[in-house]
Scaffold this motif. Structure first.
Motif, mmCIF file in Angstrom:
data_model
loop_
_atom_site.group_PDB
_atom_site.id
_atom_site.type_symbol
_atom_site.label_atom_id
_atom_site.label_comp_id
_atom_site.label_asym_id
_atom_site.label_seq_id
_atom_site.Cartn_x
_atom_site.Cartn_y
_atom_site.Cartn_z
ATOM 1 N N ASP A 35 -5.749 -1.481 -5.106
ATOM 2 C CA ASP A 35 -5.239 -1.987 -3.834
ATOM 3 C C ASP A 35 -6.292 -2.866 -3.170
ATOM 4 O OD1 ASP A 35 -3.756 -2.473 -1.622
ATOM 5 O OD2 ASP A 35 -3.533 -0.378 -1.004
ATOM 6 N N GLU A 36 -6.126 -4.153 -3.312
ATOM 7 C CA GLU A 36 -7.041 -5.158 -2.767
ATOM 8 C C GLU A 36 -8.505 -4.834 -3.081
ATOM 9 O OE1 GLU A 36 -6.146 -6.797 0.979
ATOM 10 O OE2 GLU A 36 -4.038 -6.245 0.916
ATOM 11 N N THR A 59 0.835 -1.207 0.000
ATOM 12 C CA THR A 59 0.000 0.000 0.000
ATOM 13 C C THR A 59 0.870 1.258 0.000
ATOM 14 O OG1 THR A 59 -1.781 -1.141 1.136
ATOM 15 C CG2 THR A 59 -1.775 1.245 1.283
ATOM 16 N N GLN A 117 -7.372 0.662 -0.458
ATOM 17 C CA GLN A 117 -7.569 -0.589 0.274
ATOM 18 C C GLN A 117 -8.683 -0.415 1.301
ATOM 19 O OE1 GLN A 117 -4.083 -2.112 2.207
ATOM 20 N NE2 GLN A 117 -5.169 -3.835 3.084
HETATM 21 MG MG LIG Z 1 -2.073 -2.884 2.096
#
Ligand SMILES: [Mg+2]
Ligand SMILES: Nc1ncnc2c1ncn2[C@@H]1O[C@H](COP(=O)(O)OP(=O)(O)O)[C@@H](O)[C@H]1O
Lengths: 332, 256, 288
Positions: free
Chosen positions: B173-174, B45, B87
């Motif tokens: 991000d995810e 991240t 995220q």
């Molecule tokens: Mg992360």
């Protein structure tokens, strides 16, 4: 305490038509007021002026999420600009109102550009300090403003050269009503514009707005300047309707009162100003004359209860009641 | 559609005295489908935040098409085509799905400063908004407040907002975290509809998703690039299996 | 020379009062992360209790001060548990409105109980008149005020640095989650810190009754000064507000003496510039 879910189109077509038809009704009713309540024109004018002022504040507090305790600074700048011009012989109402808007907007630009880079307590403090600063300047510059005695010799010429500001306040009443109507349409258009939407985005999540490429400071300064111009217009109206300007028009007390009026009605809802201002001013007119202690006690309790139990003001309560009714109907 | 190459050279980031990213040289080419994997806390991240300008590196450079953009802020990099999702979901909770997406569309198309015409009368932008909402499958909730959506659908809204900015490079991000496993194919389907020349960097712990999506995989461990290669090479790399994958090839989700 | 010392002296006395009243506000705003405009209410109440006990019941000055401090601290504790607690995590606007509401209620009650006029404090004989100090004639009351203020501040700083309670406050201001995870009962800490802060404000209100006159308008009239001290000093600290308070006390006193026609303009302009320059207060300057 979640918001009302609005699945499907926000406003069904039928109700939107109804709304369009119903819109002029309150305006027409208000315009007929002098027929039914003669003698109340000055109070009614005061209310109209304060609604203009509250609408300008709603742009900041309700839409852009800028909490200010110094909005009277901009109102007062408008009031003093119009008043002082008239003392020096420039007495046309529309011209002085225009000048008042310009001066207030310029003040808003300078203060806003400096203040709006900060946030939270610092910003709140700066808004307060800016208004206190203007108040003190007006208080000390007695040669220009009359200081604590207020500005003497304010006198405006007839509107369009035809309608004099009469003793009963009929001209002032219709003049204020017309200005309010124009301001209302302008504010309504503004909040429906992409700019207005982006203000709500900044209010909701300014970090995310930055991450989609929004120039946040610029937007906030622009709305501050617009709001300042409208506050200045309200101030000019006040000076013209009462033919007087007092230090109160720059005071912390007024900054606080207008915020309370707005919140009482419901901020970020456009119509909040139209509900909160009359409610506050009628109550004040009735109660404060008898005993200021009772008035402040009642107002204080209402504020505390409002924060603790009923955020969203009168309109917020109405929305929740409506939602409950709709749910009950849906369930049945 | 324009394309762009995103590159880092000798990138370092420390928080205080703690190094989080160390000496990362990385390239993302036009049209590439790359996954970035690594254990929690590896610095993925943080790395994305360095790429988007959300964080400034301690040293090193970020290049876009060979131009140094290390000093550019987030807003400028977005205008140059670097889009991302967060995220941790970051939406406008009290605005509707449509308003959420329109905000991004209007910023991207330069009409967000328009004061006079109603947002709803900006036909092309409204149509694009609705098209994006359709693409992520949220049409049925277009007028619902974002905060009332289930978490998985909020993730989809997040993707729609990122796409609205017409990224040349998309950093996810995810995106599938919080989406029920059965529905994670939705994310893949959306990614499959992207123009081929957009470069996509996907961070995810769901190895199934990663291996179906990626042409290339970068493995990050403790802030450094540990291995790079095709999914087949990464899966076969004994070092990766040792420090990261554990024993079974697809056991990463359980390991993290 | 004499003028300079006189201004210095009066400025410090004024700053001392501002500090005693505001320090609790700085701690609670930093600790609980709330905007509280109603802090002056507690100072006013402390002032009323002190003045009433002295003027009507003949209670000695120091005892009356202590009584005001304790009673208001208890009230602060109760209000925190009953009302303020619900404001943590709420919007700034809610906190502003709530505290304005509290100001209105308390001002109205004060007006009903004590009437609209200011309550003058009847000082005991030993605090009346002047004493000679460094070759100057200074009012005994202000001299005592400065001395007493310094004693309280010394105790406060010592406690903040050396006691477990102080350490807990510092830890929680720094990082609330961390503090909770090491077992600090933040709920209790908040209530106690609030009680301490309001008690100190009461002490400042009583001690300063001759400087800031005790009247129902007190909380509204002086709120700007208390907030200035906190904003300029920076939140959550007890030492920086002291510097800010003394600075503001001196600047305001000097300005009123040398440039009476400018009045408070200078102080507001000064605050405005400081906050634009250092949005997190003067502590930020030391850090950077
Ligand atoms: Mg992360
Ligand atoms: N703002 C920050 N301040 C201090 N440390 C941070 C910060 N952000 C991340 N870290 C630390 O950097 C490391 C990498 O975090 P992160 O980039 O979130 O990893 P990943 O996304 O791979 O799980 C972690 O040890 C985390 O604690």
């Amino acid at each position: 305490m979640t918001a009302v879910s609005t699945s499907g189109p926000a406003y069904p077509a039928a109700s939107s038509q109804l709304r369009r038809l119903a819109l002029p009704l309150p305006w027409l009713a208000t315009a007929a007021l002098p027929l039914f309540l003669p003698g109340y024109e000055p109070l009614a004018t005061q209310i109209l002026v304060m609604i203009v002022f509250a609408l300008s504040l709603d742009l900041l507090v309700g839409y852009a999420g800028i909490v200010t305790l110094g909005h009277a600074g901009l109102f007062g700048m408008g009031a003093y600009t119009a008043g002082i011009l008239s003392v020096y012989g420039i007495t046309d109402p529309l011209l002085t109102a225009g000048c008042a808007m310009l001066v207030a907007a310029a003040t808003g630009l300078v203060f806003g550009w400096a203040m709006l880079r900060t946030k939270d307590l610092t910003l709140l403090m700066l808004t307060m300090a800016s208004a206190f600063l203007l108040y003190e300047i007006a208080n000390k510059a007695t040669w220009l403003t009359g200081g604590e005695d207020g500005l003497q010799g304010v006198n405006f010429s007839s509107l369009f050269g035809t309608f004099a500001f009469d003793f009963r306040g009929i001209t002032a009443f219709y003049y204020s009503l017309a200005v309010l109507f124009v301001v209302f349409l302008a504010v309504r258009a503004l909040i429906a514009s992409p700019f207005g939407w982006s203000l709500r985005g900044i209010r909701e999540n300014s970090a995310r707005m930055a991450a989609i490429g929004c120039p946040i400071l610029k937007r906030r300064v622009i709305v501050y300047v617009i709001s300042a111009a409208l506050a200045g217009l309200a101030g000019a109206l006040q000076a013209q309707a009462t033919q007087f300007v007092a230090l109160y028009s720059l005071s912390f007390e007024l900054s606080g009162n207008i915020l309370i009026m707005l919140i009482l009605g419901g901020s970020g809802r456009l119509y909040g100003a139209f509900i909160g201002v009359p409610a506050f001013m009628f109550a004040q007119d009735l109660l404060a004359k008898q005993d200021p202690a009772n008035w402040f006690l009642g107002l204080g309790i209402i504020l505390i209860v409002l924060v603790m139990l009923a955020p969203g003001g009168i309109l917020g309560i109405a929305e929740r009641v409506m939602a409950a009714i709709r749910r009950r109907r849906g369930a049945a | 559609m324009e394309t762009a190459t995103l590159e880092t050279r000798g990138l370092n980031k420390s928080f205080g005295s703690v190094p989080v990213i160390t000496d990362v040289d990385f390239v993302l080419r036009p049209g590439e489908r790359r996954a970035l994997i690594g254990p929690n806390g590896a610095g993925k991240t943080t790395f994305v935040n360095l790429l988007t300008g959300n964080l400034r590196p301690t040293s090193g450079r970020v290049l876009l098409d060979d131009h140094d953009i290390t000093e550019l802020d987030e807003a400028r990099r977005i205008r140059q085509g670097i889009g991302r999702t967060f995220q941790i979901t970051s939406l406008f909770p009290m605005l509707t799905v449509r308003e959420n997406v329109f905000l991004a569309v209007s910023e991207c198309e330069g009409i967000a400063g328009n004061l006079f015409r109603s947002a709803l009368r900006h036909r092309p932008q409204i149509e694009r908004t609705d098209e994006l909402i359709r693409r992520v499958g949220l049409s049925d909730v277009a007028n619902t407040h974002a905060q009332l959506l289930p978490y998985g659908r909020q993730r989809l809204l997040e993707i729609a907002i990122a796409l609205a900015l017409r990224p040349k490079i998309l950093l996810l991000d995810e995106p599938a975290a919080g989406i029920p496993t059965a529905d994670s194919h939705v994310v893949l389907d959306i990614l499959a509809t992207l123009p081929k020349d957009i470069a996509v960097l996907l961070i995810d712990h769901d190895m199934d998703l990663v291996f179906r999506f990626a042409q290339q995989i970068t493995v990050m461990v403790q802030g450094s690039i540990f291995a790079q290669g095709s999914p087949r090479e990464i899966a076969a790399d004994p070092r990766v299996r040792e420090v990261y994958l554990g024993d079974s090839k697809h056991g990463l989700a359980a390991a993290s | 020379m004499t003028t300079a010392i006189t201004i210095l002296f009066f400025g410090i006395a004024y700053g001392m009062i501002l500090y005693l009243i505001s320090v609790g506000l700085s701690v609670t705003m930093g600790l609980m992360n709330i905007v509280n405009l109603a802090h002056g209410v507690f100072a006013m109440l402390g002032g009323y209790i002190t003045v009433t006990l002295m003027n009507h019941l003949g209670v000695p000055f120091l005892l009356a001060l202590a009584a005001g401090c304790v009673l208001v601290a208890i009230l602060g504790f109760v209000l925190e548990r009953l009302l303020y607690r619900h404001l943590y995590g709420r919007s700034e606007l809610d906190q502003v409105l709530f505290s304005i509401g509290l100001i209105f209620v308390s001002a109205a009650l004060a007006r009903i109980a004590w009437g609209p006029l200011a309550q003058p404090i009847e000082l005991p004989d030993y605090l009346k008149g002047q004493v000679e100090f460094l070759g100057l004639e200074l009012p005994t009351y202000r001299l005592a005020l400065v001395g007493f203020g310094f004693a309280v501040i010394a105790g406060l700083w010592f406690g903040f640095d050396r006691t477990l309670f102080g350490a807990r406050i510092r830890a929680t201001v720094n990082n609330r989650e961390m503090a909770q995870s090491v077992g600090i009962d933040t709920d209790r800490l908040f209530a106690l810190a609030f009680a301490l802060g309001t008690g100190l404000a009461a002490l400042g209100g009583g001690l300063g009754a001759d400087v800031l006159a005790i009247a129902p308008t007190y909380p509204l009239q002086y709120i700007i000064y208390f907030l200035i001290v906190v904003a300029v000093g920076g939140l959550g600290d007890i030492k920086a507000p002291f510097l800010a308070a003394i600075l503001i006390g001196l600047a305001d006193t000097a300005c009123r003496y040398f440039l009476p026609e400018v009045g408070a303009i200078f102080i507001f302009a000064f605050v405005f510039v400081v906050l634009i320059w250092l949005p997190a207060g003067i502590m930020q300057w030391r850090r950077s």
